[in-house]
Design an enzyme around this catalytic site. Sequence first.
Site, PDB file in Angstrom:
ATOM      1  N   HIS A 151       0.755  -0.857  -0.042  1.00  0.00           N
ATOM      2  CA  HIS A 151       0.538  -0.335   0.550  1.00  0.00           C
ATOM      3  C   HIS A 151       0.904   1.091   0.291  1.00  0.00           C
ATOM      4  CE1 HIS A 151      -2.695  -2.700   1.679  1.00  0.00           C
ATOM      5  NE2 HIS A 151      -3.837  -2.090   1.414  1.00  0.00           N
ATOM      6  N   LYS A 153     -17.901  -5.310   7.486  1.00  0.00           N
ATOM      7  CA  LYS A 153     -17.260  -6.326   7.209  1.00  0.00           C
ATOM      8  C   LYS A 153     -16.064  -5.415   8.344  1.00  0.00           C
ATOM      9  CE  LYS A 153     -12.688  -6.256   4.083  1.00  0.00           C
ATOM     10  NZ  LYS A 153     -12.268  -6.104   3.095  1.00  0.00           N
ATOM     11  N   ARG A 164      -2.410  -6.189  -7.991  1.00  0.00           N
ATOM     12  CA  ARG A 164      -1.157  -6.941  -7.778  1.00  0.00           C
ATOM     13  C   ARG A 164      -1.702  -8.494  -8.867  1.00  0.00           C
ATOM     14  NH1 ARG A 164      -2.532  -7.979  -2.032  1.00  0.00           N
ATOM     15  NH2 ARG A 164      -4.469  -6.817  -3.705  1.00  0.00           N
ATOM     16  N   SER A 211      -2.587  -7.779   3.408  1.00  0.00           N
ATOM     17  CA  SER A 211      -2.711  -7.433   4.722  1.00  0.00           C
ATOM     18  C   SER A 211      -3.733  -9.004   5.076  1.00  0.00           C
ATOM     19  CB  SER A 211      -4.053  -6.389   5.162  1.00  0.00           C
ATOM     20  OG  SER A 211      -3.833  -5.153   4.178  1.00  0.00           O
TER      21      SER A 211
HETATM   22  P1  ADP Z   1      -9.655  -3.270  -0.513  1.00  0.00           P
HETATM   23  O1  ADP Z   1     -10.039  -4.446   0.713  1.00  0.00           O
HETATM   24  O2  ADP Z   1     -10.333  -2.278  -0.947  1.00  0.00           O
HETATM   25  O3  ADP Z   1      -9.039  -4.381  -1.449  1.00  0.00           O
HETATM   26  P2  ADP Z   1      -7.367  -3.132   0.738  1.00  0.00           P
HETATM   27  O4  ADP Z   1      -6.256  -2.408   1.847  1.00  0.00           O
HETATM   28  O5  ADP Z   1      -6.893  -4.969   0.293  1.00  0.00           O
HETATM   29  O6  ADP Z   1      -8.646  -2.648   0.207  1.00  0.00           O
HETATM   30  O7  ADP Z   1      -6.300  -3.135  -0.434  1.00  0.00           O
HETATM   31  C1  ADP Z   1      -6.339  -1.196  -1.058  1.00  0.00           C
HETATM   32  C2  ADP Z   1      -5.803  -1.123  -2.406  1.00  0.00           C
HETATM   33  O8  ADP Z   1      -4.774  -1.903  -2.741  1.00  0.00           O
HETATM   34  C3  ADP Z   1      -6.320  -1.864  -3.448  1.00  0.00           C
HETATM   35  O9  ADP Z   1      -6.177  -1.250  -4.548  1.00  0.00           O
HETATM   36  C4  ADP Z   1      -5.616  -3.152  -3.446  1.00  0.00           C
HETATM   37  O10 ADP Z   1      -5.620  -4.175  -5.143  1.00  0.00           O
HETATM   38  C5  ADP Z   1      -4.055  -2.813  -3.618  1.00  0.00           C
HETATM   39  N1  ADP Z   1      -3.410  -3.294  -3.366  1.00  0.00           N
HETATM   40  C6  ADP Z   1      -3.224  -4.243  -1.432  1.00  0.00           C
HETATM   41  N2  ADP Z   1      -2.263  -5.147  -1.067  1.00  0.00           N
HETATM   42  C7  ADP Z   1      -0.915  -4.172  -2.243  1.00  0.00           C
HETATM   43  C8  ADP Z   1       0.471  -4.293  -3.137  1.00  0.00           C
HETATM   44  N3  ADP Z   1       1.164  -5.363  -2.215  1.00  0.00           N
HETATM   45  N4  ADP Z   1       1.125  -3.852  -4.084  1.00  0.00           N
HETATM   46  C9  ADP Z   1      -0.020  -2.921  -5.232  1.00  0.00           C
HETATM   47  N5  ADP Z   1      -1.302  -2.509  -4.669  1.00  0.00           N
HETATM   48  C10 ADP Z   1      -1.798  -3.712  -3.073  1.00  0.00           C
END
Ligand code: ADP
Length: 162
Positions: free
Chosen positions: A17, A41, A90, A128
């Site tokens: 992130h 959620k 990803r 995460s």
């Molecule tokens: P959500 O619950 O909205 O998917 P996340 O916190 O899991 O929220 O992810 C937010 C955004 O960041 C999403 O677009 C996800 O694909 C992206 N993301 C998560 N992990 C990574 C990573 N390791 N590299 C690039 N983008 C990521």
Amino acid sequence: MKTAVYPGSFDPITNGHFDIICRAAKLADKLIVAPLINYSKKHFFSLNERCEYIKILTKNMPNIIVEPFDGLLVDFARRKKIGIIIRGLRTVTDFEYEFQMALANRNLAPGIETIFISASLKYLYVSSGMTKEIAKLGGNISEMVPSEIKDFVFDKLNKNKK
Ligand code: ADP
């Protein structure tokens, strides 16, 4: 002035992130990092913790603000005069979900563009969910989570194994 939003759960924020945040901050004049307040959620970290971690990491980045949101992202974007939604990509699995969401948002708000930023190779496997699993089992998460917040994240996860 171009304002972008990077929405997400950030439960917790990872190196993946943060990498997207740093790169998106160069594309927009102002970047709003927006943790989702999602009542349906269940997040492991509280909204306050999720916001605080992002604030710690971005404290020296003047064009970034952290602002949680609930409801429809496009409504939040309209209220804040945001023209760009940033999302990270990803894998193929991300793509299917993200593409569908981008189309839905475009249908709801045709003037707002979604921009995808591809994950950096070294963070391709970082999520995460994976961070939480590893920390709960006592594993090393230093490659996954920024060093400034790693101890807070690890302590909370390791003490509250659920
Ligand atoms: P959500 O619950 O909205 O998917 P996340 O916190 O899991 O929220 O992810 C937010 C955004 O960041 C999403 O677009 C996800 O694909 C992206 N993301 C998560 N992990 C990574 C990573 N390791 N590299 C690039 N983008 C990521």
